[in-house]
Design a protein around this motif. Sequence first.
Motif, PDB file in Angstrom:
ATOM      1  N   GLU A  56     -95.570  20.741  51.689  1.00 31.82           N
ATOM      2  CA  GLU A  56     -94.985  20.243  50.013  1.00 31.82           C
ATOM      3  C   GLU A  56     -96.281  19.707  50.052  1.00 31.82           C
ATOM      4  OE1 GLU A  56     -91.509  17.917  48.151  1.00 31.82           O
ATOM      5  OE2 GLU A  56     -91.614  17.792  50.258  1.00 31.82           O
TER       6      GLU A  56
ATOM      7  N   VAL B  52     -95.213  18.999  44.627  1.00 30.06           N
ATOM      8  CA  VAL B  52     -95.152  20.520  44.376  1.00 30.06           C
ATOM      9  C   VAL B  52     -94.703  20.665  45.917  1.00 30.06           C
ATOM     10  CG1 VAL B  52     -96.511  22.559  43.887  1.00 30.06           C
ATOM     11  CG2 VAL B  52     -97.177  19.767  43.290  1.00 30.06           C
ATOM     12  N   LEU B  53     -94.209  21.926  46.008  1.00 28.21           N
ATOM     13  CA  LEU B  53     -93.374  22.402  46.607  1.00 28.21           C
ATOM     14  C   LEU B  53     -93.536  23.699  46.634  1.00 28.21           C
ATOM     15  CD1 LEU B  53     -91.001  21.858  49.313  1.00 28.21           C
ATOM     16  CD2 LEU B  53     -89.420  22.191  47.664  1.00 28.21           C
ATOM     17  N   TYR B  54     -93.729  24.355  47.665  1.00 28.18           N
ATOM     18  CA  TYR B  54     -93.745  25.901  47.764  1.00 28.18           C
ATOM     19  C   TYR B  54     -93.405  26.657  49.027  1.00 28.18           C
ATOM     20  CZ  TYR B  54     -96.346  30.548  48.401  1.00 28.18           C
ATOM     21  OH  TYR B  54     -96.731  32.005  47.877  1.00 28.18           O
ATOM     22  N   GLN B  55     -92.401  27.829  48.669  1.00 27.57           N
ATOM     23  CA  GLN B  55     -91.497  28.483  49.268  1.00 27.57           C
ATOM     24  C   GLN B  55     -92.645  29.610  50.156  1.00 27.57           C
ATOM     25  OE1 GLN B  55     -87.460  29.768  48.651  1.00 27.57           O
ATOM     26  NE2 GLN B  55     -87.971  31.825  49.771  1.00 27.57           N
ATOM     27  N   LEU B  56     -92.298  29.905  51.241  1.00 22.40           N
ATOM     28  CA  LEU B  56     -93.486  30.623  51.721  1.00 22.40           C
ATOM     29  C   LEU B  56     -92.848  32.584  52.333  1.00 22.40           C
ATOM     30  CD1 LEU B  56     -94.616  28.382  54.928  1.00 22.40           C
ATOM     31  CD2 LEU B  56     -95.441  28.879  53.047  1.00 22.40           C
TER      32      LEU B  56
ATOM     33  N   LEU C  97     -90.735  26.013  54.028  1.00 15.46           N
ATOM     34  CA  LEU C  97     -91.805  25.790  52.419  1.00 15.46           C
ATOM     35  C   LEU C  97     -92.170  24.428  52.952  1.00 15.46           C
ATOM     36  CD1 LEU C  97     -87.770  25.067  51.906  1.00 15.46           C
ATOM     37  CD2 LEU C  97     -89.151  25.445  49.104  1.00 15.46           C
TER      38      LEU C  97
ATOM     39  N   LYS D 238     -87.673  23.077  38.744  1.00 19.04           N
ATOM     40  CA  LYS D 238     -88.656  24.306  39.096  1.00 19.04           C
ATOM     41  C   LYS D 238     -89.083  25.034  38.190  1.00 19.04           C
ATOM     42  CE  LYS D 238     -86.813  29.397  41.179  1.00 19.04           C
ATOM     43  NZ  LYS D 238     -87.002  29.137  42.560  1.00 19.04           N
TER      44      LYS D 238
ATOM     45  N   SER E 285     -90.608  31.410  40.206  1.00 12.71           N
ATOM     46  CA  SER E 285     -90.768  31.711  41.391  1.00 12.71           C
ATOM     47  C   SER E 285     -91.220  31.617  42.678  1.00 12.71           C
ATOM     48  CB  SER E 285     -90.608  33.687  41.955  1.00 12.71           C
ATOM     49  OG  SER E 285     -89.756  33.901  43.051  1.00 12.71           O
ATOM     50  N   LYS E 286     -90.649  30.620  43.741  1.00 13.64           N
ATOM     51  CA  LYS E 286     -91.354  30.067  44.826  1.00 13.64           C
ATOM     52  C   LYS E 286     -92.336  28.736  44.053  1.00 13.64           C
ATOM     53  CE  LYS E 286     -91.859  33.829  47.930  1.00 13.64           C
ATOM     54  NZ  LYS E 286     -92.657  34.497  48.862  1.00 13.64           N
ATOM     55  N   TRP E 287     -92.795  27.881  43.349  1.00  9.61           N
ATOM     56  CA  TRP E 287     -92.920  26.621  43.421  1.00  9.61           C
ATOM     57  C   TRP E 287     -91.057  25.672  42.121  1.00  9.61           C
ATOM     58  CZ3 TRP E 287     -97.740  25.016  44.307  1.00  9.61           C
ATOM     59  CH2 TRP E 287     -98.733  26.483  44.911  1.00  9.61           C
ATOM     60  N   TRP E 288     -91.983  24.874  43.008  1.00  6.95           N
ATOM     61  CA  TRP E 288     -91.203  23.637  42.745  1.00  6.95           C
ATOM     62  C   TRP E 288     -92.562  22.105  41.940  1.00  6.95           C
ATOM     63  CZ3 TRP E 288     -89.511  26.767  45.887  1.00  6.95           C
ATOM     64  CH2 TRP E 288     -87.958  27.439  45.903  1.00  6.95           C
TER      65      TRP E 288
END
Length: 221
Positions: free
Chosen positions: A44, A216-220, A42, A169, A172-175
């Motif tokens: 950030e 802001v956090l994003y899962q790769l 992830l 959350k 999908s894939k975004w926090w």
Amino acid sequence: MEFLKKYLSYFKRILWICFIQFLLTFSIQAQTKGVFEKEKWLVEAQTGLSFSWADLALADNSLSLEQEATFENAFKAELNLGINYSLAKNLLTGFNAGVGYLSYDTQQTGLANTFTNYQFGPYLRYYIPLNGLFALFAQSGVDQNFLSSNRYSNTSYFNAYLDLGFSMKLKSKWWISLRFTNLASYYSDDFNFEDRDGFGISNPLKNFIDFPVFGVLYQLD
């Protein structure tokens, strides 16, 4: 000057209202639990911003909040970028690098004081899910800092910290997150960007009000 102070106060309130509306708008889009599976990467970004004439402690320790009337036009900002890897479910390890900037005018002399702080370091973060959307987290880490100033000698120091946080959350894939800094901390030098001395315990909610930090956090994958 009074008009500008009132304007900045109203602007800060508007930012909070917009942020709350943002949460309400996007929370319905989340479909899965706000937790992290293991072996995921992830990225950030976290940022903090504050501007005031009376609520910033100063990095050089020359002024305290009791002397708040002696400085003005204070501005503080910070931007950090990080890469995270989930070692286990809800347990992330990461590495952070960023830059901070602080400026203020000394009222008696009219001189401007500026500070730039570069930092990087590793950390561990653990999430406690509350429901399908929200989670609490605790983060502990160590940062190496390099502080430069237009009026004081440059210095380097390290700090260790324990922060608390709240995440949501979006989809999908975004926090997104709020970070409450320095529940416990240690600074190797009292000449530092946070104006802290040695080991200390503080109120993270007050720290957030003085200097709010959002992420802001994003899962790769």
